[in-house]
Design a protein around this motif. Structure first.
Motif, PDB file in Angstrom:
ATOM      1  N   ASP A  78       0.633  -1.207  -0.045  1.00 31.47           N
ATOM      2  CA  ASP A  78      -0.035  -0.088  -0.025  1.00 31.47           C
ATOM      3  C   ASP A  78       1.003   1.161   0.006  1.00 31.47           C
ATOM      4  O   ASP A  78       0.597   2.196  -0.630  1.00 31.47           O
ATOM      5  CB  ASP A  78      -0.969   0.011   1.122  1.00 31.47           C
ATOM      6  CG  ASP A  78      -2.062  -0.827   1.070  1.00 31.47           C
ATOM      7  OD1 ASP A  78      -2.354  -1.627   0.055  1.00 31.47           O
ATOM      8  OD2 ASP A  78      -2.688  -1.088   2.034  1.00 31.47           O
ATOM      9  N   ASN A  79       1.939   1.026   0.698  1.00 32.50           N
ATOM     10  CA  ASN A  79       2.908   2.276   0.605  1.00 32.50           C
ATOM     11  C   ASN A  79       3.685   2.673  -0.490  1.00 32.50           C
ATOM     12  O   ASN A  79       4.501   3.525  -0.660  1.00 32.50           O
ATOM     13  CB  ASN A  79       3.785   2.355   2.062  1.00 32.50           C
ATOM     14  CG  ASN A  79       3.107   2.595   3.362  1.00 32.50           C
ATOM     15  OD1 ASN A  79       1.915   2.702   3.395  1.00 32.50           O
ATOM     16  ND2 ASN A  79       3.841   2.449   4.373  1.00 32.50           N
ATOM     17  N   GLY A  80       3.838   1.432  -1.377  1.00 34.40           N
ATOM     18  CA  GLY A  80       4.358   1.709  -2.735  1.00 34.40           C
ATOM     19  C   GLY A  80       5.779   1.294  -2.645  1.00 34.40           C
ATOM     20  O   GLY A  80       6.561   1.501  -3.517  1.00 34.40           O
ATOM     21  N   TRP A  81       6.020   0.598  -1.660  1.00 31.48           N
ATOM     22  CA  TRP A  81       7.548   0.111  -1.652  1.00 31.48           C
ATOM     23  C   TRP A  81       7.754  -1.192  -2.440  1.00 31.48           C
ATOM     24  O   TRP A  81       8.803  -1.390  -2.781  1.00 31.48           O
ATOM     25  CB  TRP A  81       8.042  -0.246   0.148  1.00 31.48           C
ATOM     26  CG  TRP A  81       7.847   1.160   0.956  1.00 31.48           C
ATOM     27  CD1 TRP A  81       8.037   2.246   0.391  1.00 31.48           C
ATOM     28  CD2 TRP A  81       7.525   0.910   2.444  1.00 31.48           C
ATOM     29  NE1 TRP A  81       7.827   3.222   1.504  1.00 31.48           N
ATOM     30  CE2 TRP A  81       7.335   2.461   2.878  1.00 31.48           C
ATOM     31  CE3 TRP A  81       7.254  -0.025   3.144  1.00 31.48           C
ATOM     32  CZ2 TRP A  81       7.242   3.031   4.035  1.00 31.48           C
ATOM     33  CZ3 TRP A  81       7.102   0.409   4.511  1.00 31.48           C
ATOM     34  CH2 TRP A  81       6.837   1.747   4.932  1.00 31.48           C
ATOM     35  N   ILE A  82       6.576  -1.916  -2.257  1.00 29.89           N
ATOM     36  CA  ILE A  82       6.956  -3.245  -2.921  1.00 29.89           C
ATOM     37  C   ILE A  82       5.635  -3.516  -3.768  1.00 29.89           C
ATOM     38  O   ILE A  82       4.575  -2.976  -3.580  1.00 29.89           O
ATOM     39  CB  ILE A  82       6.596  -4.505  -1.718  1.00 29.89           C
ATOM     40  CG1 ILE A  82       7.864  -4.152  -0.927  1.00 29.89           C
ATOM     41  CG2 ILE A  82       6.631  -5.867  -2.336  1.00 29.89           C
ATOM     42  CD1 ILE A  82       8.969  -4.837  -0.987  1.00 29.89           C
ATOM     43  N   GLU A  83       6.012  -4.092  -5.066  1.00 30.20           N
ATOM     44  CA  GLU A  83       4.858  -4.123  -5.901  1.00 30.20           C
ATOM     45  C   GLU A  83       3.679  -5.218  -5.276  1.00 30.20           C
ATOM     46  O   GLU A  83       4.222  -6.064  -4.704  1.00 30.20           O
ATOM     47  CB  GLU A  83       5.265  -4.999  -7.263  1.00 30.20           C
ATOM     48  CG  GLU A  83       6.430  -4.014  -7.841  1.00 30.20           C
ATOM     49  CD  GLU A  83       5.864  -3.014  -8.707  1.00 30.20           C
ATOM     50  OE1 GLU A  83       4.434  -3.092  -9.264  1.00 30.20           O
ATOM     51  OE2 GLU A  83       6.435  -2.051  -8.977  1.00 30.20           O
ATOM     52  N   TYR A  84       2.470  -5.028  -5.794  1.00 32.80           N
ATOM     53  CA  TYR A  84       1.487  -5.917  -5.237  1.00 32.80           C
ATOM     54  C   TYR A  84       1.537  -7.257  -5.862  1.00 32.80           C
ATOM     55  O   TYR A  84       1.004  -7.997  -5.063  1.00 32.80           O
ATOM     56  CB  TYR A  84       0.175  -5.020  -5.745  1.00 32.80           C
ATOM     57  CG  TYR A  84      -0.584  -3.921  -4.837  1.00 32.80           C
ATOM     58  CD1 TYR A  84      -1.189  -4.459  -3.640  1.00 32.80           C
ATOM     59  CD2 TYR A  84      -0.519  -2.849  -5.192  1.00 32.80           C
ATOM     60  CE1 TYR A  84      -1.315  -3.461  -2.582  1.00 32.80           C
ATOM     61  CE2 TYR A  84      -0.935  -1.682  -4.386  1.00 32.80           C
ATOM     62  CZ  TYR A  84      -1.368  -2.154  -3.198  1.00 32.80           C
ATOM     63  OH  TYR A  84      -1.852  -1.149  -2.324  1.00 32.80           O
ATOM     64  N   ASN A  85       2.084  -7.375  -6.901  1.00 34.47           N
ATOM     65  CA  ASN A  85       2.323  -8.814  -7.099  1.00 34.47           C
ATOM     66  C   ASN A  85       3.418  -9.395  -6.227  1.00 34.47           C
ATOM     67  O   ASN A  85       3.840 -10.607  -6.522  1.00 34.47           O
ATOM     68  CB  ASN A  85       2.680  -9.076  -8.676  1.00 34.47           C
ATOM     69  CG  ASN A  85       4.172  -8.531  -9.035  1.00 34.47           C
ATOM     70  OD1 ASN A  85       4.775  -8.051  -8.095  1.00 34.47           O
ATOM     71  ND2 ASN A  85       4.413  -8.560 -10.158  1.00 34.47           N
ATOM     72  N   ALA A  86       3.947  -8.806  -5.169  1.00 35.12           N
ATOM     73  CA  ALA A  86       4.825  -9.556  -4.298  1.00 35.12           C
ATOM     74  C   ALA A  86       4.360  -9.426  -3.065  1.00 35.12           C
ATOM     75  O   ALA A  86       5.218  -9.598  -2.138  1.00 35.12           O
ATOM     76  CB  ALA A  86       6.158  -8.935  -4.341  1.00 35.12           C
ATOM     77  N   GLN A  87       2.896  -9.206  -2.959  1.00 36.19           N
ATOM     78  CA  GLN A  87       2.503  -9.008  -1.635  1.00 36.19           C
ATOM     79  C   GLN A  87       2.134 -10.522  -1.197  1.00 36.19           C
ATOM     80  O   GLN A  87       1.408 -11.461  -1.582  1.00 36.19           O
ATOM     81  CB  GLN A  87       0.798  -8.583  -1.595  1.00 36.19           C
ATOM     82  CG  GLN A  87       0.199  -8.502  -0.227  1.00 36.19           C
ATOM     83  CD  GLN A  87      -1.063  -7.992  -0.544  1.00 36.19           C
ATOM     84  OE1 GLN A  87      -1.543  -6.853  -0.145  1.00 36.19           O
ATOM     85  NE2 GLN A  87      -1.943  -8.798  -0.815  1.00 36.19           N
ATOM     86  N   VAL A  88       2.498 -10.934   0.106  1.00 38.14           N
ATOM     87  CA  VAL A  88       2.171 -12.337   0.669  1.00 38.14           C
ATOM     88  C   VAL A  88       0.897 -12.051   1.549  1.00 38.14           C
ATOM     89  O   VAL A  88       0.925 -11.168   2.479  1.00 38.14           O
ATOM     90  CB  VAL A  88       3.481 -12.677   1.423  1.00 38.14           C
ATOM     91  CG1 VAL A  88       3.166 -14.134   2.267  1.00 38.14           C
ATOM     92  CG2 VAL A  88       4.433 -12.863   0.584  1.00 38.14           C
ATOM     93  N   GLY A  89       0.143 -13.221   1.431  1.00 42.23           N
ATOM     94  CA  GLY A  89      -1.109 -13.198   2.587  1.00 42.23           C
ATOM     95  C   GLY A  89      -2.347 -13.709   1.978  1.00 42.23           C
ATOM     96  O   GLY A  89      -2.431 -14.037   0.734  1.00 42.23           O
ATOM     97  N   LEU A  90      -3.209 -13.580   2.642  1.00 41.73           N
ATOM     98  CA  LEU A  90      -4.620 -13.643   2.062  1.00 41.73           C
ATOM     99  C   LEU A  90      -5.159 -13.317   0.861  1.00 41.73           C
ATOM    100  O   LEU A  90      -5.589 -13.992  -0.101  1.00 41.73           O
ATOM    101  CB  LEU A  90      -5.591 -13.354   3.287  1.00 41.73           C
ATOM    102  CG  LEU A  90      -7.307 -13.851   3.189  1.00 41.73           C
ATOM    103  CD1 LEU A  90      -7.140 -15.311   3.431  1.00 41.73           C
ATOM    104  CD2 LEU A  90      -8.062 -13.032   4.036  1.00 41.73           C
TER     105      LEU A  90
END
Ligand code: FAD
Ligand code: AMP
Lengths: 259, 320
Positions: free
Chosen positions: B238-250
């Motif tokens: 959400d903070n733009g530090w990491i791409e959404y395609n690298a989000q881990v979780g539900l």
């Protein structure tokens, strides 16, 4: 358009909840910082964006809680909300979503809101119940985990996009009045502008006192016991100085052939 | 005293999903003590014969239930409660379940508990366990007025490996149409990320990294390992530090690398569900009570801005 945004003030996640003697609830120390639930900040931002698009829109804020939550309501006014309502209760005890949704439903009764925004859940208690329960009590449709919201001006409806598990999406139109539970990532909440901070200073927060006894009568879910959370893994805690811990970690990962 | 338990099946395109067996497992725990009748309810446009092991099945069949809508599922569940008159209604805590479950409880004037992770039975009373206070404490709830609606965390009640006898199936042909919901459309955004899918080591950043500049440190740490990738919590994305395609979780990716290093991640249930199958978990967090430590093999209570440079220093020593 009349918009209501429900907000909750939550404690700093790094502060330590202390279990009370009866082991029925936990309290925070005097110096704990509190701020607006992150999801609710997104909800406030979304309301303000709609107001910028649709002239004549008003944005009200409502929050239930003790004296300390005034600062969270004030912050919403600083962001640009029009009015803040504080449903004051002189207690730090557990307030179940069943009760909260009843109280807000009662508050909404004569207000004729077209759109109600909540966060998808509160960061500390993570129930995600208050919004959908409120919508059901008002007899209006709702959608949770909303990542996109637009108002279909002439049709008296909104289009929302929900985020589903694994990142799938589902969009739909809901007839107004409706309630939307906002998910993070929908927008970037603004910082208050100086002029809004000045304006907020002169805006009175409207306080409505709630009787503590009222809360007891409608009580439903109650916390019977509270305890330290159990562990899924038997983790070890590294001891020593920072450098020593770094060296131990390096060795342990080496032994596992990971380095 | 005998009573009824109602289970709402989780379905996709009319087929019952595996998580439903976990709901039956949860219901069975209660039923063992209360001699309850279990009835599973399947809303949908159901074209094939079906049954479920361990419970009777009540199919609420309607063209208006061809796809999930909150309104449709709520109406179907209300119709089913008139038939079953349940004391307890069990629903999966998924993006469908948490959307309508609290509404159902409110309309039935009952109680509701979401994200239930366990049940404790003492004598005549049941308590329901869920986590609170940022995942730091476990809360045991008692409930008053029936019916009680609970949503159960996927994974909390493992389904038995044996198959119980299927019960009786009954079908109600209903005419349920959502009135206030229209233009429902599902989509699957492209979130592919082959690097993450193939990584043996994942170094994940959370809100605790504080600023974009600290990503450098995270990257440097990842490059200490072969076949590594970086990832993030939702807040980091959400903070733009990491791409959404690298989000881990539900709502992001499920990963199970040999090593998962969580840097400045608090350990919310939604994040944990994406990485809990990792072989080894190392966590770096300055809060000694952070929930992430409960899911970690190696726990490091440190400010990551100090610890990660120290680790990189150590790595350098061994390289030269
Ligand atoms: C429906 C739904 C789906 C969701 N799906 C996901 C998902 O897929 N993935 C996901 O990650 N989240 C998901 N979330 C969000 C989730 O609930 C949490 O809000 C999120 O995981 C928190 O991210 P975090 O741990 O990075 O931040 P926080 O919870 O804010 O934690 C930050 C941590 O960093 C630590 N810290 C701070 N500074 C330092 C420092 N200098 N050194 C060391 N430690 C430090 C703090 O002690 C704290 O523990 C979802 C939420 C909902 C409602
Ligand atoms: N005390 C409160 N006052 C006003 N709104 C609240 C309160 N608690 C929760 N809410 C709203 O309900 C949402 C979900 O909270 P919860 O059901 O506690 O997870 C929050 O994001 C808020 O929008």
């Amino acid at each position: 358009m009349r918009i209501l945004t429900c907000i909750k003030q939550v404690p700093d996640p790094e502060s330590r909840p202390m279990i009370n003697q009866e082991k029925t609830w936990a309290e925070y120390g005097e110096y704990t910082s509190y701020w607006i639930n992150r999801y609710d900040e997104h909800a406030v931002e979304e309301a303000l964006r709609i107001r910028e698009m649709i002239p004549g829109t008003t944005v009200d804020i409502v929050s239930i809680g003790p004296e300390r939550i005034k600062s969270a309501i004030r912050r919403c006014l600083e962001m640009g909300a029009d009015r803040g309502f504080h449903l004051f209760i002189d207690s730090e005890d557990y307030l179940s979503p069943s009760i909260k949704s009843r109280l807000i439903a009662e508050f909404c009764h004569d207000m004729k809101y077209d759109l109600i925004l909540t966060g998808v859940m509160s960061e500390d208690m993570m129930s995600g119940q208050t919004g959908p329960m409120l919508a059901a009590r008002l007899g209006i449709p709702s959608a949770t985990s909303v990542m996109k919201l637009s108002v279909n001006g002439l049709e008296g409806s909104i289009q929302v996009e929900r985020e589903l598990d694994s990142g799938h999406r589902c969009s739909m139109d809901l007839t107004l009045p409706a309630l939307v539970g906002v998910q993070s990532g929908i927008n970037r909440p603004r910082y208050p502008s100086l002029s809004n901070v000045m304006r907020a200073k002169n805006t009175e927060i409207i306080q409505i006192r709630l009787e503590n006894s009222l809360l007891k009568v409608v009580s439903c879910e109650t916390v019977e016991k509270i305890q330290e959370a159990g562990s899924d893994r038997a983790g070890i805690r590294l001891e020593g100085t920072t450098a020593e811990k770094a060296a131990v970690l390096w060795r342990m990962l080496r032994e596992k052939s990971l380095l | 005293m005998s009573h009824s338990i109602m289970i709402m099946c989780e379905q996709s395109e009319g087929r019952i999903l595996a998580v439903t067996d976990e709901l039956i497992a949860c219901a069975t725990q209660i039923a063992d003590h209360y001699d309850s009748r279990l009835t599973a309810v399947l809303p949908g446009l159901i074209t094939e014969p079906c049954s479920i092991s361990g419970a009777d099945l009540l199919v609420i069949n309607s063209p208006g239930l061809a796809q999930y809508t909150c309104e449709g599922w709520e109406k179907a569940a209300l119709l089913a409660t008139e038939q079953i008159k349940p004391k307890i209604i069990i629903i999966a805590h998924t993006s469908t379940g948490y959307d309508y479950a609290p509404r159902l409880a409110a309309l039935l004037e009952g109680c509701c508990l979401t994200s239930v992770s366990g049940i404790e039975i003492t004598g005549d009373s049941i308590s329901y366990r869920r986590s609170g206070f940022h995942g730091k404490l476990d809360l045991l709830y008692g409930v008053g007025k029936a019916p009680l609606v609970i949503t159960v965390l996927p994974g909390a009640f493992p389904a038995p490996d044996w198959q119980a006898e299927p019960g009786i199936t009954r079908i109600i042909d209903a005419d349920i149409k959502p009135k206030l919901t229209s233009h429902v459309q599902f989509s699957i955004p492209d979130q592919s990320n082959t690097e993450l899918d193939h990584a043996e080591v994942i170094v994940a950043a959370g809100k605790g990294i504080g600023q974009a500049e600290n990503l450098l440190m995270i990257r440097d740490m990842a490059s200490c390992f072969k076949r590594s990738a970086i990832a993030g919590s939702r807040v980091a994305c959400d903070n733009g530090w990491i791409e959404y395609n690298a989000q881990v979780g539900l709502t992001g990716k499920k990963v199970s690398p040999l090593l998962y290093v969580a840097c400045g991640i608090s350990g919310s249930a939604q994040h944990i569900s994406g990485m809990k199958d990792s072989k080894t978990v190392v966590s770096i967090n300055r809060d000694p009570e952070a929930a992430i430590f409960r899911y970690s093999d190696i726990c490091i209570v440190e400010d990551l801005e100090k610890f990660i440079p120290a680790f990189l220093q150590e790595a350098k020593k061994h390289q030269s």
